[in-house]
Design an enzyme around this catalytic site. Structure first.
Site, PDB file in Angstrom:
ATOM      1  N   LYS A 116     -14.147  34.392 -56.150  1.00 42.98           N
ATOM      2  CA  LYS A 116     -14.508  33.552 -55.109  1.00 42.98           C
ATOM      3  C   LYS A 116     -14.076  32.141 -55.139  1.00 42.98           C
ATOM      4  O   LYS A 116     -13.673  31.567 -54.187  1.00 42.98           O
ATOM      5  CB  LYS A 116     -16.039  33.359 -54.934  1.00 42.98           C
ATOM      6  CG  LYS A 116     -16.757  34.619 -54.541  1.00 42.98           C
ATOM      7  CD  LYS A 116     -18.181  34.481 -54.490  1.00 42.98           C
ATOM      8  CE  LYS A 116     -19.006  35.897 -53.970  1.00 42.98           C
ATOM      9  NZ  LYS A 116     -18.868  37.059 -54.626  1.00 42.98           N
ATOM     10  N   GLU A 200     -22.261  25.568 -54.472  1.00 43.26           N
ATOM     11  CA  GLU A 200     -21.810  25.096 -53.199  1.00 43.26           C
ATOM     12  C   GLU A 200     -23.143  24.429 -52.878  1.00 43.26           C
ATOM     13  O   GLU A 200     -24.302  24.941 -53.188  1.00 43.26           O
ATOM     14  CB  GLU A 200     -21.715  26.560 -52.387  1.00 43.26           C
ATOM     15  CG  GLU A 200     -20.448  27.403 -52.680  1.00 43.26           C
ATOM     16  CD  GLU A 200     -20.471  28.656 -51.740  1.00 43.26           C
ATOM     17  OE1 GLU A 200     -19.461  29.070 -51.544  1.00 43.26           O
ATOM     18  OE2 GLU A 200     -21.273  29.020 -51.157  1.00 43.26           O
ATOM     19  N   HIS A 235     -30.125  39.202 -49.994  1.00 47.31           N
ATOM     20  CA  HIS A 235     -28.523  39.245 -49.842  1.00 47.31           C
ATOM     21  C   HIS A 235     -28.059  40.631 -49.309  1.00 47.31           C
ATOM     22  O   HIS A 235     -26.762  40.453 -49.374  1.00 47.31           O
ATOM     23  CB  HIS A 235     -28.010  38.526 -51.021  1.00 47.31           C
ATOM     24  CG  HIS A 235     -28.500  37.334 -51.565  1.00 47.31           C
ATOM     25  ND1 HIS A 235     -28.152  36.072 -50.972  1.00 47.31           N
ATOM     26  CD2 HIS A 235     -29.279  37.101 -52.578  1.00 47.31           C
ATOM     27  CE1 HIS A 235     -28.887  35.027 -51.676  1.00 47.31           C
ATOM     28  NE2 HIS A 235     -29.458  35.638 -52.566  1.00 47.31           N
ATOM     29  N   ARG A 297     -11.358  45.390 -47.487  1.00 47.27           N
ATOM     30  CA  ARG A 297     -11.532  46.627 -47.108  1.00 47.27           C
ATOM     31  C   ARG A 297     -12.399  46.866 -45.618  1.00 47.27           C
ATOM     32  O   ARG A 297     -12.382  45.688 -45.155  1.00 47.27           O
ATOM     33  CB  ARG A 297     -12.508  47.271 -48.265  1.00 47.27           C
ATOM     34  CG  ARG A 297     -13.941  46.389 -48.293  1.00 47.27           C
ATOM     35  CD  ARG A 297     -14.753  47.118 -49.265  1.00 47.27           C
ATOM     36  NE  ARG A 297     -15.861  46.324 -49.775  1.00 47.27           N
ATOM     37  CZ  ARG A 297     -16.988  46.132 -48.942  1.00 47.27           C
ATOM     38  NH1 ARG A 297     -16.931  46.634 -47.565  1.00 47.27           N
ATOM     39  NH2 ARG A 297     -17.834  45.220 -49.354  1.00 47.27           N
TER      40      ARG A 297
END
Length: 619
Positions: A116, A200, A235, A297
């Site tokens: 990430k 973040e 999530h 994907r």
């Protein structure tokens, strides 16, 4: 065009790929583990190869076995589906090195987007907006705490190699940061072998919006518009839709253009998804939508994009892997109507969404909607893999029509004895925030238990169940317990009990000339329950017996020590159940007789299944 294809996956995505391959004349090869020997995808494929034990790490995650199966069957290409090895750059390269076609992006693209922090740096350099935060190499806890303070609380700590919600913690205050960091790093190390994190800014009204992109080997890249995946639980996506509610054309144009730039930055080939996080506190605005990550994907939720664009994304994958150019230009793609997808899982919302495994004795879907599944009635939900039973997909002209169609489709879904989240999905489809389109990733957590509690049985439901359970003529269980009234029309009542242990006394107004049945299933608003007669004690009727032995958990019966009609004494072993790698002995609660036996050695049983009923001996 590729002539033969090995599918390195299982379940509904394997069945989905087989369907398209068959439609365009491509021969398919399935692979399967011990647990999947009788699975639907195995029977649907033209050929199937056994690749090992049930555990995925010994079968579906062993790239060498999959490549060997492709070579042994003459398959030209390998499609990884999603999950398992689909985003493993080393496996993709091994497929290519073996002289086979990899139906997916170039290994270098997978690597570039695999971490990430590195991906966000790459996107920032490509002019794609990224969430404010820290993505550096310095992992000193004190330094990271300073960075969090500079960003401003609340912040989100995320494992750089994470996924599926693992290695992720929200932190509201500086005092909690170090403990949350340590917990996140431990989980990241255990799950991914990498404890590095990024930090973040936490978005207070976050929406999860993603854009489907597609590239070919000729340098062409297009987008197929956006999906909204904001309805999440811990999530994990629950209901997805396309397009995103509240998205205006100007914002859509800027968002999708950013997604194309992201794909161009890694020279992308095949199907991919650029995921964005949006601050929806003031509606959807281009300057408040930031890059989050890329999935290299096909996505689980790809059917909603197919429904609004009329494109078969799997067919596009196969054509592009064969060297063909993209079938359509950007100006040939448009949005038609609205689509929604609900993920039906084998899990029990009443017990904190614990997985529910076992046989699918009853499985029924409505006929008029798209169902993506890898199981069928008579099959089973295995403990070894993801517990998804199906994806329920609807498409209609407007969002409200699509929402109603989804609600109806959920109502028409019946699964037993495995527990599912169908009732939870139905309640969510009716939740006012979702109905209005004002959703964010915290909606499910805010609404809470109202989504999981089943409705109280209505009188009509109880009356129908009681009538089916009890024959009110002759010597059926109702008459034996409750008799009749002198000089009055025949009238009986029945005590029935549901699978949650609640007992109801129901009046039977009319006689039923039917044989009694042991159990009645009821499906209301997506919630499933069963009813059975509450066993009477003695011929004079009265209270229910406490000799009902239910399975305490899903498991396998390994021994049955009694037969129907046997006399037993208190504490005598009735049967042995194996569950969670432990043996559990079930014993007689008092002296009596085995009046009912529903257990056989070797059988798999679901939690709360009626195994034995012991009646007290005559006193």
């Amino acid at each position: 065009m590729i002539k033969s294809l090995l599918i390195a996956n299982r379940g509904e995505i394997a069945c989905r790929i087989i369907r398209t391959a068959r439609a365009i004349g491509v021969r398919t090869v399935a692979v399967y583990s011990d647990a999947d020997a009788k699975a639907l995808h195995v029977r649907q494929a033209d050929e199937a190869v056994h690749i090992g034990p049930s555990a995925a790490r010994e079968s579906y995650l062993v790239g060498e076995k999959i490549i060997a199966a492709a070579k042994a069957t003459g398959a030209e290409a390998i499609h990884p589906g999603y999950g398992f090895l689909s985003e493993n750059a080393e496996f993709a390269q091994a497929v290519i090195d073996a002289g086979l076609v990899w139906v997916g992006p170039r290994p270098a693209s997978i690597t570039a987007m695999g971490l990430k922090d590195a991906a966000k740096k790459l996107m920032a350099d490509a002019g794609v907006p990224v969430t404010p935060g820290y993505m550096g190499e310095n992992q000193d806890p004190a330094f990271l705490a300073d960075q969090a303070a500079a960003i401003g609380y609340p912040v989100l700590i995320k494992a750089v190699a994470g996924g599926g919600g693992k290695g992720m913690r929200k932190v509201d205050a500086a005092a909690d940061f170090l403990d949350a960091l340590a917990s996140c790093q431990r989980e990241a190390s255990s799950s991914f072998g990498n404890d590095h994190v990024l930090i973040e800014k936490y978005i207070l009204s976050p929406r999860h919006i993603e854009v489907q992109v597609f590239g070919d080997t000729h340098g062409n890249i297009v987008h197929l518009f956006e999906r909204d995946c904001s309805l999440q639980r811990r999530h994990q996506k629950v209901i997805e839709e396309a397009p995103a509610p509240g998205m205006d054309n100007a914002t859509r144009e800027q968002l999708c253009a950013a997604a194309v730039r992201a794909a161009q930055a890694v020279d992308y080939v095949g199907a991919g998804t650029i995921e964005f996080i949006a601050d929806a506190s003031e509606g959807l605005r281009a300057d408040r939508i930031w890059f989050m990550e890329m999935n290299t994907r096909l996505q689980v939720e790809h059917p909603v994009t197919e429904e609004i664009t009329g494109v078969d994304l799997v067919e596009w994958q196969l054509r592009i892997a064969s060297g063909e150019p993209l079938p359509k230009r950007q100006d040939e793609l448009s949005i038609d109507g609205w689509a929604m997808e609900a993920r039906l899982y084998a899990e029990n919302p009443a017990t904190g969404f614990l997985p529910s495994i076992g046989p699918l004795d009853h499985l029924q879907f409505p006929d008029d909607v798209r169902i993506e599944t890898g199981v069928e009635e008579g099959g089973e939900v295995s403990p070894f893999y993801d517990p998804m039973i199906a994806k329920i997909v609807v498409h209609d002209a407007t969002r409200e029509n699509a929402r109603r169609a989804l609600r109806d489709a959920i109502d028409g879904t019946e699964v037993w004895p495995v527990k599912t989240n169908a009732g939870f999905l139905g309640r969510l489809a009716d939740e006012p925030g979702f109905v209005s389109g004002h959703v964010d990733t915290g909606l499910i957590a805010r609404v809470g238990d109202v989504l999981t509690h089943p409705p109280v049985p209505e009188e009509d439901e109880l009356a129908e169940a009681a009538a089916l359970l009890a024959a009110s003529h002759g010597d059926g269980p109702v008459n034996a317990a409750l008799g009749f009234r002198l000089n009055a029309p025949p009238r009986a009542t029945a005590r029935i009990i549901d699978d949650g242990g609640e007992t109801y006394v129901v009046t039977l107004e009319e006689a039923e000339n039917a044989e009694p049945v042991p159990e009645v299933l009821s499906f209301v608003e997506g919630f499933a329950r069963s009813f059975r007669l509450d066993a009477p004690r003695g011929s004079a009727g009265g209270v229910a017996s406490d000799g009902v032995i239910l399975s305490p958990m899903p498991g396998r019966i390994i021994a049955v020590d009694v037969a129907a009609g046997d006399a037993v004494v208190k504490g005598q072993k009735l049967l042995t159940l194996e569950a969670m790698k432990m043996e559990h002995t079930l014993t007689a609660p008092f002296d009596g007789v085995v009046a009912e036996l529903n257990a056989t050695a070797g059988a798999q049983v679901q939690v709360e299944a009626l195994l034995v009923r012991v009646e007290k001996a005559d006193e």
